[in-house]
Design a protein around this motif. Structure first.
Motif, PDB file in Angstrom:
ATOM      1  N   ALA A 288       0.809  -1.215   0.000  1.00  0.00           N
ATOM      2  CA  ALA A 288       0.000   0.000   0.000  1.00  0.00           C
ATOM      3  C   ALA A 288       0.842   1.265   0.000  1.00  0.00           C
ATOM      4  N   ASP A 289       2.074   1.165   0.483  1.00  0.00           N
ATOM      5  CA  ASP A 289       2.925   2.347   0.526  1.00  0.00           C
ATOM      6  C   ASP A 289       3.840   2.425  -0.692  1.00  0.00           C
ATOM      7  N   SER A 290       3.533   1.660  -1.720  1.00  0.00           N
ATOM      8  CA  SER A 290       4.495   1.521  -2.798  1.00  0.00           C
ATOM      9  C   SER A 290       4.588   2.763  -3.664  1.00  0.00           C
ATOM     10  N   TYR A 291       5.770   2.922  -4.238  1.00  0.00           N
ATOM     11  CA  TYR A 291       6.007   3.971  -5.212  1.00  0.00           C
ATOM     12  C   TYR A 291       5.931   3.327  -6.583  1.00  0.00           C
ATOM     13  N   LEU A 292       5.275   3.950  -7.520  1.00  0.00           N
ATOM     14  CA  LEU A 292       5.094   3.403  -8.860  1.00  0.00           C
ATOM     15  C   LEU A 292       4.390   2.049  -8.801  1.00  0.00           C
ATOM     16  N   VAL A 297      11.189   2.851  -2.412  1.00  0.00           N
ATOM     17  CA  VAL A 297      12.466   3.522  -2.279  1.00  0.00           C
ATOM     18  C   VAL A 297      13.037   3.211  -0.900  1.00  0.00           C
TER      19      VAL A 297
END
Lengths: 340, 313
Positions: A288-292, A297
């Protein structure tokens, strides 16, 4: 990175010290602190009575492990401080703070009372609450006026809305500027900002457990660590909302694991494909906290957050244990005293 | 438009320690390349990065970009000594916090300009107010040096540990952005930034999110933004360039106002159900001027790619 307060203040109940049933029941509410009020909830004719109740009430409210806090009156500072600074008091809440010299005066009086009453120097903290436009304008000077100011916030609520002439319960944040100034001052001074992200409240309810949880959860995710309320129904949801979830802990462990790998490469950051590291039995990243969508990161900032979260959970567990043991001691003592 | 008319929409950060990132940077088409010594270079790699820096300045300009170097103010003497050479356009000061710090940086740059045959005052400053103290001291910091061209929040979301609220907005950033735009206007400097939202972090986002952040940023007063990845450069250039529809509308307003005032209607004119005042027309003229400046800047970079030397507007 969120700064962790000296004492945990995830949940607290503010109550008039002149209402015995509130004070006598406060110890088993499960709060981190109890805020005994001498201010708005005490009518002027009862101020003297209220002052005289504080000393004995300290040991009543903190017998279940909660810290004892007292909110004094802005305009009756000296008389109130003389009545409340006793062994066992953790913090004095000072409402409607407007000028640095008020805090400096408080500091001087508390310092004298600590010495006279056998309290270790520097024990009693000051919570300074900004509730007027003048207070907002002087925020930085106020928060830096004494090293005792460990809890600093406000610029919202009833008094602020009255001072500014704005409505209280609306579906947008009417205090963006003042809250921003106060939080920035606290951060610039290196103090714990007492703030929460804006969540609309158009009803004014103080006992809605769902709302209390949502607000505490949002506050924790934003890095804030201080809560409080007026109704016993919000205590448990606040404690729960401020608790790191198992998924977040697993994620934090994964972040630190990945950061340690990064440290060996000489790079300062890396993007990790979340799908490629999702293995059973290992710490896992939170999608849920992902980037892209699928990348995370990893850098020193993420590592610092992860480290703080692990320490936070550990401190919460220690505090919960401390309170549980205190409650058990009281129950055992009462059982021993009861006839038969 | 506030301050200098220089068009600096995209600022691509490249760690000096990564030679391939530096050599690839000009191809991204940014208005400014920021050779970074502060944020993305590991401590152990800093001495070597400083040694290599002077040779990177001119090649970085091969596609018409201007070149700044981002320094760490705690290491200002070493970082500036490595950076201030002919060809440098400016210095980005990460974590700018106090006026004394900025004055010290100004003095070192002046000394280096003098000793290295550079025009006095030619090196500009962009100050990144990334800490709470830096933002608190913003006005004093911004006015501490006449070299200061721009202000930015840099990576304040990470440095100040500001995280997303349930709305997706990054906590405190709307306040800090408005504060920075106000400070920049008050001090005659240019506000740099974009309105990032979750899941964007630390100037890092997809090209689509970067474009949206730039468009929102332009709407609240920013003139350009830093970024980390080369694929963020085109969306920043696009997002900070007035769209053709805005430019056409601005031309329409200016012409309608000119026509109405010429016919003696007066200073306040009603055109197509809109009241036009001199301020609204001036804003429209600014949009036209900015669009023209962006176009000139793009032609200049295209000429540089073709090997035709053109001065940076």
């Amino acid at each position: 990175m969120a700064s962790t307060p000296r004492r945990l203040k995830r949940s607290g109940l503010t109550m008039p010290v002149v209402t015995p049933r509130f004070i006598n029941n406060a110890w088993h509410r499960g709060c981190d602190y109890i805020n005994m009020d001498l201010e708005d909830s005490v009518p002027p004719r009862l101020k003297d009575v209220a002052r005289n109740l504080i000393r004995e009430s300290i040991s009543v409210v903190n017998k279940g492990g909660a810290d004892a806090v007292c909110r004094i009156n802005h305009d009756l500072m000296e008389a109130d401080l003389n009545a409340v600074v006793w062994p066992g008091l953790m913090m004095v809440n000072y409402p409607k703070a407007e000028y640095a010299h008020e805090i400096q005066r408080m500091d001087g009086i508390i310092t004298r009372l600590e010495a006279e009453r056998g309290i270790r120097p520097g024990t009693v903290e000051i919570g300074a609450n900004i509730e007027t436009a003048v207070g907002v304008a002087n925020a930085y000077e106020i928060v830096t006026a004494s090293s005792r100011v460990m809890d600093f916030g406000g610029a919202s609520g009833y008094d602020m809305s009255r001072d500014l002439g704005v409505e209280m319960f609306v579906g947008f944040d009417q205090f963006v500027y003042g809250k921003g100034e106060v939080e920035l001052a606290a951060r610039a001074a290196g103090r714990e900002p007492h703030a929460v992200p804006f969540t609309p409240n158009i009803t004014g309810s103080v006992s809605d457990p769902d709302r209390a949880f949502a607000e505490a959860d949002a506050a924790r995710k934003c890095g804030f660590r201080i809560g409080g309320g007026l109704h016993p129904a919000v205590v448990e949801p606040q404690i729960r909302g401020f608790a790191a979830t198992d998924d977040e802990i697993s994620d934090a462990m994964w972040v630190l694991q990945e950061y340690r790998k990064l440290d060996r490469t000489g790079e300062t950051w890396v993007q990790v494909d979340v799908a490629s590291v999702d293995r059973e039995g290992s710490p896992r990243p939170m999608a849920a906290d992902s980037y892209l969508g699928r990348h995370r990161v990893i850098d020193r900032y993420e590592a610092a957050r992860a480290e703080e979260l692990l320490q936070w959970r550990s401190r919460c567990q220690e505090r919960d244990q401390e309170k549980a043991e205190a409650v058990a001691r009281v129950n055992a003592a009462e059982a021993a005293e009861s006839p038969g | 438009m506030t301050g200098s008319p220089k068009v600096r929409r995209s600022w691509l950060l490249c760690p000096v320690s990564h030679s391939e990132r530096v050599s690839d940077a000009p191809a991204a088409g940014g208005d400014v390349i920021v050779l970074d010594l502060a944020e993305f270079v590991a401590e152990a790699g800093k001495p070597a990065a400083r040694e290599s820096l002077s040779e990177l300045l001119v090649p970085a300009k091969s596609t018409g970009a201007e070149v700044f170097v981002q320094i760490d103010p705690e290491l200002m003497l070493a970082d500036l000594s490595a950076s201030v050479w002919p060809g440098l356009d400016g210095i980005v000061v990460s974590r700018a916090e106090t006026p004394e710090q900025v004055a010290a940086i100004d003095a070192i740059i002046s000394d280096l300009e003098s000793r290295r045959g550079m025009l006095p005052g030619s090196v500009e400053l962009v100050l990144c107010l990334e800490t709470a103290l830096g933002n608190h001291n913003g006005y004093e910091v911004a006015t501490a040096s006449s070299r200061t061209w721009g202000l930015s929040l840099g990576r304040a979301d990470l440095v100040m540990d500001l995280r997303p609220e349930p709305s997706g907005e990054i906590h405190l950033m709307q306040y800090l952005m408005q504060r920075l735009v106000t400070l920049a206007s008050a001090t005659g400097t240019v506000p740099l930034g974009a309105w990032w939202r979750f899941p964007d972090r630390g100037l890092l986002a997809t090209p689509a999110n970067t474009l949206a952040a730039a468009q929102r940023g332009r709407a609240i007063g920013f003139h350009g933004s830093f970024c980390v990845q080369p694929d963020q450069v085109p969306p920043l250039n696009a997002g900070f360039t007035p769209p053709e529809s805005d430019v056409a509308a601005a031309h329409g307003l200016c012409e309608a106002y000119a026509s109405a005032t010429a016919s003696g209607t007066g200073a306040v004119v009603l055109v197509d159900d809109r009241v036009l005042t001199p301020d609204i027309v001036r804003q429209a003229a600014n949009t036209i001027a900015l669009a023209e400046a962006c176009s000139t800047r793009d032609r200049s970079k295209a000429a540089a790619v073709e090997g035709i030397p053109m001065p940076v507007p």
